[in-house]
Design a protein around this motif. Structure first.
Motif, mmCIF file in Angstrom:
data_model
loop_
_atom_site.group_PDB
_atom_site.id
_atom_site.type_symbol
_atom_site.label_atom_id
_atom_site.label_comp_id
_atom_site.label_asym_id
_atom_site.label_seq_id
_atom_site.Cartn_x
_atom_site.Cartn_y
_atom_site.Cartn_z
ATOM 1 N N UNK A 38 0.831 -1.205 0.000
ATOM 2 C CA UNK A 38 0.000 0.000 0.000
ATOM 3 C C UNK A 38 0.868 1.258 0.000
ATOM 4 N N UNK A 39 1.907 1.247 0.804
ATOM 5 C CA UNK A 39 2.816 2.386 0.853
ATOM 6 C C UNK A 39 3.528 2.566 -0.484
ATOM 7 N N UNK A 40 3.971 1.468 -1.054
ATOM 8 C CA UNK A 40 4.724 1.510 -2.312
ATOM 9 C C UNK A 40 3.893 2.096 -3.452
ATOM 10 N N UNK A 41 2.588 1.836 -3.458
ATOM 11 C CA UNK A 41 1.715 2.336 -4.522
ATOM 12 C C UNK A 41 1.619 3.859 -4.531
ATOM 13 N N UNK A 42 1.754 4.474 -3.358
ATOM 14 C CA UNK A 42 1.577 5.917 -3.273
ATOM 15 C C UNK A 42 2.865 6.715 -3.324
ATOM 16 N N UNK A 43 3.990 6.070 -3.564
ATOM 17 C CA UNK A 43 5.267 6.773 -3.541
ATOM 18 C C UNK A 43 5.741 7.164 -4.932
ATOM 19 N N UNK A 44 6.492 8.242 -4.987
ATOM 20 C CA UNK A 44 7.151 8.618 -6.237
ATOM 21 C C UNK A 44 8.363 7.693 -6.416
ATOM 22 N N UNK A 45 8.976 7.744 -7.586
ATOM 23 C CA UNK A 45 10.149 6.901 -7.852
ATOM 24 C C UNK A 45 11.285 7.230 -6.881
ATOM 25 N N UNK A 46 11.482 8.518 -6.619
ATOM 26 C CA UNK A 46 12.538 8.948 -5.681
ATOM 27 C C UNK A 46 12.256 8.409 -4.281
ATOM 28 N N UNK A 47 11.004 8.485 -3.858
ATOM 29 C CA UNK A 47 10.628 7.972 -2.539
ATOM 30 C C UNK A 47 10.788 6.452 -2.470
ATOM 31 N N UNK A 48 10.490 5.766 -3.576
ATOM 32 C CA UNK A 48 10.664 4.317 -3.626
ATOM 33 C C UNK A 48 12.137 3.947 -3.475
ATOM 34 N N UNK A 49 13.015 4.709 -4.122
ATOM 35 C CA UNK A 49 14.456 4.479 -3.989
ATOM 36 C C UNK A 49 14.902 4.683 -2.544
ATOM 37 N N UNK A 50 14.375 5.731 -1.909
ATOM 38 C CA UNK A 50 14.718 6.013 -0.516
ATOM 39 C C UNK A 50 14.220 4.888 0.392
ATOM 40 N N UNK A 51 12.994 4.420 0.151
ATOM 41 C CA UNK A 51 12.453 3.316 0.935
ATOM 42 C C UNK A 51 13.296 2.053 0.759
ATOM 43 N N UNK A 52 13.733 1.792 -0.456
ATOM 44 C CA UNK A 52 14.554 0.614 -0.723
ATOM 45 C C UNK A 52 15.894 0.702 0.024
#
Length: 92
Positions: A38-52
């Protein structure tokens, strides 16, 4: 191969044996997966990289903690065994 080598090479995983049938652990893992998706669906690409990057650091931290806990437990077990075998000799 002796048990210490089996543990060292990862052929014996006490954590997996302890949690394999744990209902609470399965529920928590399922909840984490749902929330992550659910969190991953709402993130931008930059935010996804940060989460990873965050998840990689978290996994590394857990690995270090598990290594340290294993090392401490092994040392403690060796000390207990040594005392158990040496104690009768010292009392005589």
């Amino acid at each position: 191969m002796d048990i210490i080598k089996e543990l060292w090479y990862g052929n014996v995983a006490p954590f997996e044996q302890c949690t394999r049938g744990d209902k609470q652990m399965k529920e928590l893992l399922s909840l984490m997966a749902r929330n992550h998706d659910e969190l991953d669906e709402g993130l931008t690409e930059k935010q996804k990289e940060t989460l990873e990057k965050f998840e990689e650091a978290l996994n590394e931290m857990h690995g270090i903690a598990e290594r340290d806990a294993f090392s401490y437990g092994l040392r403690l077990g060796i000390r207990l065994m040594a005392e158990a075998f040496l104690q009768p000799l010292c009392e005589d």
